[in-house]
Write a protein that holds these residues in place. Sequence first.
Motif, PDB file in Angstrom:
ATOM      1  N   LEU B  33       0.836  -1.200   0.000  1.00 36.02           N
ATOM      2  CA  LEU B  33       0.000   0.000   0.000  1.00 36.02           C
ATOM      3  C   LEU B  33       0.867   1.244   0.000  1.00 36.02           C
ATOM      4  CD1 LEU B  33      -2.077  -1.686   2.638  1.00 36.02           C
ATOM      5  CD2 LEU B  33      -3.253  -0.603   0.750  1.00 36.02           C
ATOM      6  N   PHE B  34       0.416   2.258  -0.721  1.00 35.94           N
ATOM      7  CA  PHE B  34       1.201   3.473  -0.903  1.00 35.94           C
ATOM      8  C   PHE B  34       0.316   4.711  -0.829  1.00 35.94           C
ATOM      9  CE2 PHE B  34       4.636   0.960  -2.736  1.00 35.94           C
ATOM     10  CZ  PHE B  34       3.966  -0.093  -3.331  1.00 35.94           C
ATOM     11  N   TRP B  35       0.933   5.799  -0.417  1.00 34.40           N
ATOM     12  CA  TRP B  35       0.360   7.119  -0.627  1.00 34.40           C
ATOM     13  C   TRP B  35       1.370   7.926  -1.436  1.00 34.40           C
ATOM     14  CZ3 TRP B  35      -4.287   9.279  -0.002  1.00 34.40           C
ATOM     15  CH2 TRP B  35      -5.208   8.649   0.860  1.00 34.40           C
ATOM     16  N   TYR B  36       0.866   8.521  -2.519  1.00 37.20           N
ATOM     17  CA  TYR B  36       1.664   9.425  -3.334  1.00 37.20           C
ATOM     18  C   TYR B  36       1.077  10.824  -3.225  1.00 37.20           C
ATOM     19  CZ  TYR B  36       4.222   5.689  -5.734  1.00 37.20           C
ATOM     20  OH  TYR B  36       5.050   4.634  -6.023  1.00 37.20           O
ATOM     21  N   VAL B  37       1.941  11.836  -3.378  1.00 35.53           N
ATOM     22  CA  VAL B  37       1.498  13.226  -3.348  1.00 35.53           C
ATOM     23  C   VAL B  37       1.890  13.893  -4.662  1.00 35.53           C
ATOM     24  CG1 VAL B  37       3.609  13.960  -2.141  1.00 35.53           C
ATOM     25  CG2 VAL B  37       1.572  15.400  -2.080  1.00 35.53           C
ATOM     26  N   SER B  84       1.778  24.487   2.860  1.00 32.35           N
ATOM     27  CA  SER B  84       2.589  23.761   1.872  1.00 32.35           C
ATOM     28  C   SER B  84       2.123  22.326   1.647  1.00 32.35           C
ATOM     29  CB  SER B  84       4.056  23.756   2.297  1.00 32.35           C
ATOM     30  OG  SER B  84       4.187  23.133   3.569  1.00 32.35           O
ATOM     31  N   ASP B  85       1.206  21.844   2.465  1.00 33.42           N
ATOM     32  CA  ASP B  85       0.655  20.495   2.263  1.00 33.42           C
ATOM     33  C   ASP B  85      -0.440  20.477   1.208  1.00 33.42           C
ATOM     34  OD1 ASP B  85       0.928  19.909   5.810  1.00 33.42           O
ATOM     35  OD2 ASP B  85       2.290  19.252   4.203  1.00 33.42           O
ATOM     36  N   THR B  86      -0.836  21.647   0.731  1.00 34.79           N
ATOM     37  CA  THR B  86      -1.834  21.722  -0.331  1.00 34.79           C
ATOM     38  C   THR B  86      -1.343  20.964  -1.551  1.00 34.79           C
ATOM     39  OG1 THR B  86      -2.747  23.829   0.407  1.00 34.79           O
ATOM     40  CG2 THR B  86      -3.026  23.285  -1.927  1.00 34.79           C
ATOM     41  N   ALA B  87      -2.084  19.936  -1.937  1.00 32.32           N
ATOM     42  CA  ALA B  87      -1.660  19.045  -3.021  1.00 32.32           C
ATOM     43  C   ALA B  87      -2.767  18.027  -3.251  1.00 32.32           C
ATOM     44  CB  ALA B  87      -0.362  18.317  -2.649  1.00 32.32           C
ATOM     45  N   GLU B  88      -2.545  17.175  -4.246  1.00 28.28           N
ATOM     46  CA  GLU B  88      -3.452  16.056  -4.449  1.00 28.28           C
ATOM     47  C   GLU B  88      -2.766  14.790  -3.956  1.00 28.28           C
ATOM     48  OE1 GLU B  88      -5.238  15.836  -8.320  1.00 28.28           O
ATOM     49  OE2 GLU B  88      -6.888  14.648  -7.508  1.00 28.28           O
ATOM     50  N   GLY B 107      -7.901   9.983  -6.155  1.00 26.25           N
ATOM     51  CA  GLY B 107      -7.227  11.155  -5.626  1.00 26.25           C
ATOM     52  C   GLY B 107      -8.100  11.983  -4.699  1.00 26.25           C
ATOM     53  N   THR B 108      -7.441  12.641  -3.753  1.00 22.71           N
ATOM     54  CA  THR B 108      -8.105  13.595  -2.846  1.00 22.71           C
ATOM     55  C   THR B 108      -7.319  14.884  -2.876  1.00 22.71           C
ATOM     56  OG1 THR B 108      -8.903  11.879  -1.342  1.00 22.71           O
ATOM     57  CG2 THR B 108      -8.751  14.124  -0.471  1.00 22.71           C
ATOM     58  N   ARG B 109      -8.016  15.945  -3.214  1.00 21.91           N
ATOM     59  CA  ARG B 109      -7.381  17.269  -3.259  1.00 21.91           C
ATOM     60  C   ARG B 109      -7.470  17.899  -1.877  1.00 21.91           C
ATOM     61  NH1 ARG B 109      -5.765  19.698  -7.907  1.00 21.91           N
ATOM     62  NH2 ARG B 109      -6.805  18.485  -9.493  1.00 21.91           N
ATOM     63  N   LEU B 110      -6.304  18.057  -1.235  1.00 23.55           N
ATOM     64  CA  LEU B 110      -6.242  18.706   0.070  1.00 23.55           C
ATOM     65  C   LEU B 110      -5.937  20.177  -0.128  1.00 23.55           C
ATOM     66  CD1 LEU B 110      -6.093  18.632   3.198  1.00 23.55           C
ATOM     67  CD2 LEU B 110      -3.668  18.092   2.961  1.00 23.55           C
ATOM     68  N   LYS B 111      -6.814  21.020   0.381  1.00 26.41           N
ATOM     69  CA  LYS B 111      -6.575  22.465   0.299  1.00 26.41           C
ATOM     70  C   LYS B 111      -6.478  22.995   1.720  1.00 26.41           C
ATOM     71  CE  LYS B 111      -8.076  26.758  -1.837  1.00 26.41           C
ATOM     72  NZ  LYS B 111      -6.721  27.050  -2.318  1.00 26.41           N
ATOM     73  N   VAL B 112      -5.330  23.528   2.057  1.00 24.55           N
ATOM     74  CA  VAL B 112      -5.099  24.077   3.386  1.00 24.55           C
ATOM     75  C   VAL B 112      -5.333  25.575   3.332  1.00 24.55           C
ATOM     76  CG1 VAL B 112      -3.481  24.333   5.286  1.00 24.55           C
ATOM     77  CG2 VAL B 112      -3.436  22.257   3.882  1.00 24.55           C
TER      78      VAL B 112
END
Lengths: 114, 114
Positions: B33-37, B84-88, B107-112
């Motif tokens: 299992l992986f998480w990519y940014v 700076s964590d804003t990313a997909e 994908g999940t778009r994180l917007k800080v």
Amino acid sequence: DVKVTQSSRYLVKRTGEKVFLECVQDMDHENMFWYRQDPGLGLRLIYFSYDVKMKEKGDIPEGYSVSREKKERFSLILESASTNQTSMYLCATNPPGQQAYEQYFGPGTRLTVT
Amino acid sequence: AQSVTQLDSQVPVFEEAPVELRCNYSSSVSVYLFWYVQYPNQGLQLLLKYLSGSTLVESINGFEAEFNKSQTSFHLRKPSVHISDTAEYFCAVRRTSGTYKYIFGTGTRLKVLA
């Protein structure tokens, strides 16, 4: 560091044109992959190659072909571009053996077909 | 066959707040299992991975994910996010043997937010 480069960041082509997307890696990796990335659909595998001249279809190969004449280069070919192939194309590689779990991605080519 | 579900397409969160990005998978065989940014205008890069052993894995920038076999989940968490964590963020799986194919979530778009 592994470097994966893609020939163009942005590309605009006309419907019916033959399009070549190039990917080059500098780490002697055997496995190379082409994905397309579309909003809401994530990454979908088009083709992958596990050795020179060896290729295998991914989940959405229709309308695409690939070429791998040299280990470091993996080309994606759109034989006759269509508007539904407008997308972001990502190339990835991973090393063989025990470290085969991580994929290294290129920066992507955003292709627009008009 | 394997599949990956990321239920949240977008997650807005204020700076310094905690966040959880959810990932569930389906597979009849064992998987990695992986998480990519993916930061804006860049390719994907590996954030963290679960191969075996401890079910809690951490990244160098404060993210962690926990493998839960009974719930077939691999949720990503961070106790305090930065702009700076804003990313997909993409969750992915790969079988532990037999293929080099990866299956990515949508994908999940994180917007800080400041």
